[in-house]
Design a protein around this motif. Structure first.
Motif, PDB file in Angstrom:
ATOM      1  N   THR A 182       0.805  -1.229   0.000  1.00 13.35           N
ATOM      2  CA  THR A 182       0.000   0.000   0.000  1.00 13.35           C
ATOM      3  C   THR A 182       0.835   1.274   0.000  1.00 13.35           C
ATOM      4  O   THR A 182       0.483   2.252  -0.678  1.00 13.35           O
ATOM      5  CB  THR A 182      -0.952   0.003   1.206  1.00 13.35           C
ATOM      6  OG1 THR A 182      -1.615  -1.274   1.272  1.00 13.35           O
ATOM      7  CG2 THR A 182      -1.987   1.102   1.087  1.00 13.35           C
ATOM      8  N   ASN A 200       0.691   5.220  -1.935  1.00  9.28           N
ATOM      9  CA  ASN A 200       0.589   6.428  -1.120  1.00  9.28           C
ATOM     10  C   ASN A 200       1.731   7.405  -1.387  1.00  9.28           C
ATOM     11  O   ASN A 200       1.515   8.611  -1.523  1.00  9.28           O
ATOM     12  CB  ASN A 200       0.547   6.037   0.360  1.00  9.28           C
ATOM     13  CG  ASN A 200       0.238   7.214   1.247  1.00  9.28           C
ATOM     14  OD1 ASN A 200      -0.725   7.941   1.024  1.00  9.28           O
ATOM     15  ND2 ASN A 200       1.057   7.401   2.252  1.00  9.28           N
ATOM     16  N   ILE A 212      -6.525   1.089   0.300  1.00 12.04           N
ATOM     17  CA  ILE A 212      -6.637   2.348  -0.451  1.00 12.04           C
ATOM     18  C   ILE A 212      -8.074   2.864  -0.387  1.00 12.04           C
ATOM     19  O   ILE A 212      -8.299   4.069  -0.217  1.00 12.04           O
ATOM     20  CB  ILE A 212      -6.175   2.166  -1.914  1.00 12.04           C
ATOM     21  CG1 ILE A 212      -4.661   1.937  -1.970  1.00 12.04           C
ATOM     22  CG2 ILE A 212      -6.552   3.391  -2.750  1.00 12.04           C
ATOM     23  CD1 ILE A 212      -4.139   1.561  -3.353  1.00 12.04           C
ATOM     24  N   GLU A 213      -9.038   1.979  -0.506  1.00 12.68           N
ATOM     25  CA  GLU A 213     -10.442   2.391  -0.476  1.00 12.68           C
ATOM     26  C   GLU A 213     -10.851   3.010   0.862  1.00 12.68           C
ATOM     27  O   GLU A 213     -11.858   3.699   0.942  1.00 12.68           O
ATOM     28  CB  GLU A 213     -11.351   1.222  -0.841  1.00 12.68           C
ATOM     29  CG  GLU A 213     -11.276   0.902  -2.329  1.00 12.68           C
ATOM     30  CD  GLU A 213     -12.087  -0.302  -2.742  1.00 12.68           C
ATOM     31  OE1 GLU A 213     -12.506  -1.108  -1.877  1.00 12.68           O
ATOM     32  OE2 GLU A 213     -12.302  -0.448  -3.965  1.00 12.68           O
ATOM     33  N   GLN A 214     -10.054   2.808   1.887  1.00 12.14           N
ATOM     34  CA  GLN A 214     -10.332   3.406   3.196  1.00 12.14           C
ATOM     35  C   GLN A 214      -9.733   4.806   3.326  1.00 12.14           C
ATOM     36  O   GLN A 214      -9.918   5.461   4.352  1.00 12.14           O
ATOM     37  CB  GLN A 214      -9.797   2.507   4.312  1.00 12.14           C
ATOM     38  CG  GLN A 214     -10.529   1.182   4.398  1.00 12.14           C
ATOM     39  CD  GLN A 214      -9.901   0.241   5.400  1.00 12.14           C
ATOM     40  OE1 GLN A 214      -9.253   0.659   6.338  1.00 12.14           O
ATOM     41  NE2 GLN A 214     -10.107  -1.051   5.192  1.00 12.14           N
ATOM     42  N   THR A 215      -9.029   5.278   2.310  1.00 15.94           N
ATOM     43  CA  THR A 215      -8.447   6.617   2.323  1.00 15.94           C
ATOM     44  C   THR A 215      -9.565   7.650   2.359  1.00 15.94           C
ATOM     45  O   THR A 215     -10.462   7.631   1.519  1.00 15.94           O
ATOM     46  CB  THR A 215      -7.561   6.836   1.078  1.00 15.94           C
ATOM     47  OG1 THR A 215      -6.551   5.829   1.058  1.00 15.94           O
ATOM     48  CG2 THR A 215      -6.927   8.208   1.078  1.00 15.94           C
ATOM     49  N   LYS A 233      -7.345  11.725  -3.508  1.00 16.60           N
ATOM     50  CA  LYS A 233      -6.137  10.911  -3.388  1.00 16.60           C
ATOM     51  C   LYS A 233      -6.484   9.429  -3.574  1.00 16.60           C
ATOM     52  O   LYS A 233      -5.760   8.700  -4.254  1.00 16.60           O
ATOM     53  CB  LYS A 233      -5.478  11.135  -2.021  1.00 16.60           C
ATOM     54  CG  LYS A 233      -4.173  10.386  -1.871  1.00 16.60           C
ATOM     55  CD  LYS A 233      -3.502  10.735  -0.567  1.00 16.60           C
ATOM     56  CE  LYS A 233      -2.181  10.018  -0.424  1.00 16.60           C
ATOM     57  NZ  LYS A 233      -1.532  10.298   0.860  1.00 16.60           N
ATOM     58  N   ARG A 234      -7.591   8.987  -2.988  1.00 13.00           N
ATOM     59  CA  ARG A 234      -8.031   7.600  -3.119  1.00 13.00           C
ATOM     60  C   ARG A 234      -8.192   7.239  -4.596  1.00 13.00           C
ATOM     61  O   ARG A 234      -7.671   6.222  -5.056  1.00 13.00           O
ATOM     62  CB  ARG A 234      -9.341   7.396  -2.362  1.00 13.00           C
ATOM     63  CG  ARG A 234      -9.895   5.997  -2.480  1.00 13.00           C
ATOM     64  CD  ARG A 234     -11.185   5.795  -1.677  1.00 13.00           C
ATOM     65  NE  ARG A 234     -12.230   6.713  -2.083  1.00 13.00           N
ATOM     66  CZ  ARG A 234     -12.777   7.653  -1.305  1.00 13.00           C
ATOM     67  NH1 ARG A 234     -12.377   7.822  -0.064  1.00 13.00           N
ATOM     68  NH2 ARG A 234     -13.733   8.435  -1.770  1.00 13.00           N
ATOM     69  N   GLU A 235      -8.888   8.073  -5.357  1.00 14.35           N
ATOM     70  CA  GLU A 235      -9.110   7.794  -6.778  1.00 14.35           C
ATOM     71  C   GLU A 235      -7.800   7.825  -7.565  1.00 14.35           C
ATOM     72  O   GLU A 235      -7.604   7.030  -8.482  1.00 14.35           O
ATOM     73  CB  GLU A 235     -10.136   8.765  -7.365  1.00 14.35           C
ATOM     74  CG  GLU A 235     -11.529   8.600  -6.780  1.00 14.35           C
ATOM     75  CD  GLU A 235     -12.042   7.168  -6.804  1.00 14.35           C
ATOM     76  OE1 GLU A 235     -11.903   6.497  -7.850  1.00 14.35           O
ATOM     77  OE2 GLU A 235     -12.576   6.708  -5.773  1.00 14.35           O
TER      78      GLU A 235
END
Length: 160
Positions: free
Chosen positions: A10, A14, A52-55, A60-62
């Motif tokens: 991950t 980031n 990532i989906e929890q960002t 930023k997630r997309e």
């Protein structure tokens, strides 16, 4: 010669957007450029996608999720074999139970025969203790050994 199969944990996604860590960002972007050049065969996992989906920052997630398609990164499943191997890493004290996803990243990479796990997580993943423990368990359990590195250790020239 076939390109090494690398597992992107991950933090690799980031740090592509980490304005507060310019050196790590530069090295990560250099790694992604080398992936695009075909130097590595990149993979990640549904564990990474879920993290990532929890960002909370939607933009930023997309952007992080878009990297998977942009760089043709294969997404590996975590299955019962990876779950069992992660549990062994935890039971043997290699990764703390509180950080099971870190154990699962390595286990998914091992069960899918990756050559290298790439991460900026120096707390639980990129450590001598982790490398030694993981590889001892992997050999005993019938899996290949695996390198666990930061991008700085594998990019062609970190000083560029």
């Amino acid at each position: 010669m076939r390109a090494p199969r690398v597992y992107l944990e991950t933090t690799m996604f980031n740090f592509c957007f980490a304005d507060d860590a310019p050196d790590k960002r530069q090295d990560t972007l250099k790694l992604f450029a080398e992936i695009q050049e075909g130097r590595y065969e990149p993979y990640t996992s549904f564990v990474v996608v879920n993290e990532i989906e929890q960002t909370s920052d939607a933009r930023k997630r997309e952007s992080m999720l878009a990297l998977i398609n942009q760089y043709s990164i294969g997404v590996l499943a975590d299955d019962s074999e990876a779950d069992a191997l992660a549990d062994i890493y935890i039971r043997e004290g290699i990764i703390p139970v509180k950080y099971r996803d870190d154990a699962l990243h390595i286990a998914v990479a091992a069960t899918h025969e990756m050559h290298i796990v790439l991460s900026w997580n120096f707390q639980h993943i990129v450590r001598l203790k982790t490398r030694n423990g993981v590889n001892a368990v992997n050999l005993r359990e019938g899996f290949r050994t695996i390198e666990i590195c930061s991008p700085k250790e594998v990019i062609e020239d970190a000083s560029e």
